[in-house]
Write an enzyme that holds these catalytic residues in place. Structure first.
Site, PDB file in Angstrom:
ATOM      1  CE  LYS A 205      -3.622   2.123   2.773  1.00 12.89           C
ATOM      2  NZ  LYS A 205      -4.476   2.029   3.948  1.00 12.89           N
ATOM      3  CD  GLU A 211       9.457  -5.926   7.101  1.00 12.36           C
ATOM      4  OE1 GLU A 211       9.108  -4.838   6.567  1.00 12.36           O
ATOM      5  OE2 GLU A 211       9.240  -6.192   8.294  1.00 12.36           O
ATOM      6  N   GLY A 265      -4.684  -2.247   5.316  1.00 10.92           N
ATOM      7  CA  GLY A 265      -3.879  -3.377   4.838  1.00 10.92           C
ATOM      8  C   GLY A 265      -4.524  -4.722   5.125  1.00 10.92           C
ATOM      9  NE  ARG A 266      -6.093  -4.178  11.282  1.00  9.74           N
ATOM     10  CZ  ARG A 266      -5.436  -3.030  11.352  1.00  9.74           C
ATOM     11  NH1 ARG A 266      -4.318  -2.861  10.691  1.00  9.74           N
ATOM     12  NH2 ARG A 266      -5.890  -2.035  12.096  1.00  9.74           N
ATOM     13  CD  GLU A 351      -1.434  -4.672  11.595  1.00 11.01           C
ATOM     14  OE1 GLU A 351      -0.202  -4.787  11.632  1.00 11.01           O
ATOM     15  OE2 GLU A 351      -2.071  -4.652  10.526  1.00 11.01           O
ATOM     16  CG  HIS A 382      -2.589 -36.468  16.470  1.00 14.83           C
ATOM     17  ND1 HIS A 382      -2.755 -37.708  17.058  1.00 14.83           N
ATOM     18  CD2 HIS A 382      -3.628 -36.315  15.606  1.00 14.83           C
ATOM     19  CE1 HIS A 382      -3.821 -38.296  16.532  1.00 14.83           C
ATOM     20  NE2 HIS A 382      -4.376 -37.467  15.659  1.00 14.83           N
ATOM     21  CE  LYS A 510       6.155  -0.840   9.980  1.00 20.00           C
ATOM     22  NZ  LYS A 510       5.120  -0.199   9.189  1.00 20.00           N
TER      23      LYS A 510
HETATM   24  O1  F6P Z   1       3.398  -2.877   9.678  1.00 21.76           O
HETATM   25  C1  F6P Z   1       2.052  -3.159   9.615  1.00 21.76           C
HETATM   26  C2  F6P Z   1       1.496  -2.915   8.249  1.00 21.76           C
HETATM   27  O2  F6P Z   1       1.307  -1.547   8.060  1.00 21.76           O
HETATM   28  C3  F6P Z   1       0.196  -3.667   8.027  1.00 21.76           C
HETATM   29  O3  F6P Z   1      -0.894  -3.031   8.554  1.00 21.76           O
HETATM   30  C4  F6P Z   1       0.199  -3.817   6.556  1.00 21.76           C
HETATM   31  O4  F6P Z   1      -0.704  -4.800   6.136  1.00 21.76           O
HETATM   32  C5  F6P Z   1       1.641  -4.174   6.306  1.00 21.76           C
HETATM   33  O5  F6P Z   1       2.361  -3.390   7.221  1.00 21.76           O
HETATM   34  C6  F6P Z   1       2.138  -3.945   4.911  1.00 21.76           C
HETATM   35  O6  F6P Z   1       2.059  -2.608   4.536  1.00 21.76           O
HETATM   36  P1  F6P Z   1       2.230  -2.177   3.031  1.00 21.76           P
HETATM   37  O7  F6P Z   1       1.128  -2.777   2.247  1.00 21.76           O
HETATM   38  O8  F6P Z   1       2.179  -0.684   3.037  1.00 21.76           O
HETATM   39  O9  F6P Z   1       3.568  -2.680   2.552  1.00 21.76           O
END
Ligand code: F6P
Length: 546
Positions: A205, A211, A265-266, A351, A382, A510
């Site tokens: 987003k 990452e 995002g979620r 979250e 199990h 972060k």
């Molecule tokens: O760090 C949390 C977060 O902001 C989530 O809410 C989101 O889904 C994820 O990181 C990824 O964010 P982006 O889509 O901006 O890379």
């Protein structure tokens, strides 16, 4: 409002003392209609909540709580596109991404249906062309592998859904999901792949997530090295709100798909973040997935509170969390293809509601999000079910199971369903000390041995669960399940008076990572100003040659 909520919660606590005397199993014996009454059916989907320690009086108290918290008014604000995400001053309008009704949706007053359907049409056209082999790689090969690069909501939704809906996927098209900044994730996903036949989708987003950008840059470098710099544009698409950053990365405008800041995002699987899923299962199935969620939006909006599944799910969760102090909640799908569903719900729930201040910045009056966890049954039986049955904590469970297999052996499926039902029954019934001793005596143990072993074979029982039983795990059904949990989370946020749509709790780590990253990579950088543990760990790593 807080006072009326506090009063309703106090009434529930008083009620707990009364009902604490009744075991769930006993509630069935005195009430032959209990199952018929404590369930909601939405065509083939049955939500059974009769195996909770609740009576009609409990449910009446819970409804009072819901009304005191203003569920109906808050739900209206949500669907009206008001700024329910108050700390970021945004609506939360993921329902607009799956709106097939005549009722227009507006985000903070701005009509969005046209924007959504135009973007969806672009997405579907692109997905269809890629899966049909019309869109090809730089060397003219059709794509056999699609790699989604993203993290959190830009990974968990598509990864979970692609696995869940694998019987609906295009045969021969392989999906890969890379999230972790650990380079092993990308390396393992790409092992054995032919880059000439591999397509990458960068989902972010913000298009700044550390990452995702590290993995995207690494993948881009590999494509450029193997196929030439010009090939990057043929092998990448992106989904983001930041077209400028996407263009700078080298993705063509016609392969850049947008989302909006009113999609969290979620909650983004319904948006272009679902591109990898749309390619895999095709536009028709993807639309069925959206329509399933839309059905639940309608149900959540229109069904009376006492027959409203997300409302009931949320209130039962509050009953366990706040009235009984239960700290965790397990979700156990009896469906191997839903293996990633609990992980998906962890982000959705924790979250969203893992907060300790109210919307107004006050300390919350009540405990909020429980720990959400789970693994598919029957595997879990199990592993951790020992603790569910005999541990000292009572953990409410959601069981999910399909009446029919989607693509599996029917005989084995009957065994799967039997396992699911047996577990919820065993959790509820338990086995008393006397029953355990009698069983051991009947097995031929002498009285002394039976008495010694009986405590170990005793199950307290009276452990609550809900069961979702539906015809089959189709795209529509998966859409329904996800939307049920989304609205459950919203219901709980209203009771707890928190904003479920921000996530400031991820910021501090972060920030500190940005400060530590240079100290970790530069062996000579001074470690002054760090706490003793952090400095000591970096020094130890340096001594190990890292
Ligand atoms: O760090 C949390 C977060 O902001 C989530 O809410 C989101 O889904 C994820 O990181 C990824 O964010 P982006 O889509 O901006 O890379």
């Amino acid at each position: 409002m807080t006072q009326t909520v506090a009063a309703a919660m106090a009434a529930l606590e008083a009620h707990r003392v009364e009902i604490g005397q009744h075991r769930i199993a006993d509630l069935f014996s005195g009430d032959p209609d209990r199952f018929a009454r404590l369930q909601v059916k939405l065509d083939d989907l049955l939500f059974d909540y009769s195996k909770h320690g609740v009576t009609d009086a409990t449910l009446a108290h819970l409804m009072t709580l819901a009304r005191a918290a203003g569920i109906e008014a808050q739900r209206e604000r949500l669907f009206a596109g008001e700024l329910v995400n108050n700390t970021e001053k945004r609506p939360a309008l993921h329902m607009a991404l799956r709106n097939f009704s005549q009722a227009a949706m507006r985000a903070d007053g701005e009509a969005v249906d046209g924007l959504v359907s135009a973007e969806r049409a672009r997405l579907f056209a692109f997905a269809a062309s890629l899966r049909d082999g019309v869109i090809r790689g730089s060397s003219g090969h059709a794509f056999t592998d699609v790699v989604n690069i993203g993290i959190g909501g830009s990974d968990l939704g598509p990864a979970m859904a692609a696995r869940a809906l694998s019987p609906f996927g295009k045969p021969g098209l392989r999906m890969h999901f890379v999230a972790n900044v650990d380079g092993a994730d990308l390396a393992d996903a790409l092992a054995g792949l032919d880059l000439a036949r591999t397509f990458f989708i960068v989902c972010s987003k913000t298009f700044t997530t550390q990452e995702t950008m590290a993995n995207a840059r690494a993948a881009r470098a590999l494509v450029a090295a193997a196929l030439g710099e010009a090939a990057v544009a043929d092998h990448f698409a992106a989904v983001s709100t930041r077209n400028d950053l996407v263009a700078a990365f080298g993705v063509r405008p016609e392969r850049t798909f947008c989302m909006w800041d009113w999609v969290g995002g979620r909650y983004s699987i319904w948006s272009s973040i679902g591109l990898s899923l749309a390619i895999f299962i095709g536009p028709e199935h993807f639309e069925a997935f959206l329509r399933g969620a839309h059905d639940i939006d309608q149900h959540f909006k229109d069904a009376p509170l006492q027959d409203n599944i997300p409302v009931l799910m949320g209130l039962l969760g509050v009953w366990h969390r706040n009235v009984w102090g239960r700290q965790s909640h397990a979700v156990i799908p009896y469906d191997q293809r839903l293996a990633r569903f609990p992980a998906y719900l962890q982000q959705l729930d924790m979250e969203s509601n893992g907060k300790s201040v109210t919307r107004d910045g006050e300390e919350t009056l009540f405990e909020t999000a429980p720990v959400i966890w789970g693994e598919p049954g029957s595997n879990g039986q199990h592993a951790f079910f020992q603790m569910l049955h005999q541990g000292t904590d009572v953990i409410p469970v959601d069981f999910l199971v399909a009446a029919e297999p989607t693509a599996a052996d029917a005989g084995q499926h009957a065994l799967l369903v039997a396992n699911c039902l047996a577990q919820s029954e065993a959790l509820m019934r338990g086995r008393s000390l006397d029953q355990a001793r009698d069983m051991l005596l009947a097995q031929g143990l002498d009285a002394k041995a039976a008495a010694a072993l009986a405590p170990h074979k005793t199950f307290p029982g009276d452990r609550p669960s809900s069961t979702f039983l539906y015809r089959a795990l189709t795209p529509r059904q998966l859409g329904r399940l996800i939307a049920l949990y989304e609205h459950k989370v919203f219901v709980q946020s209203v009771i707890w008076s928190i904003n479920p749509f921000d996530q400031w709790g991820v910021e501090l780590g972060k920030e500190l990572c940005s400060r530590l990253a240079p100290l970790v990579s530069d062996r000579a950088a001074p470690l002054d100003g760090l706490d003793g543990s952090t400095a000591g760990l970096i020094a130890w790593r340096r001594s190990l040659g890292g």
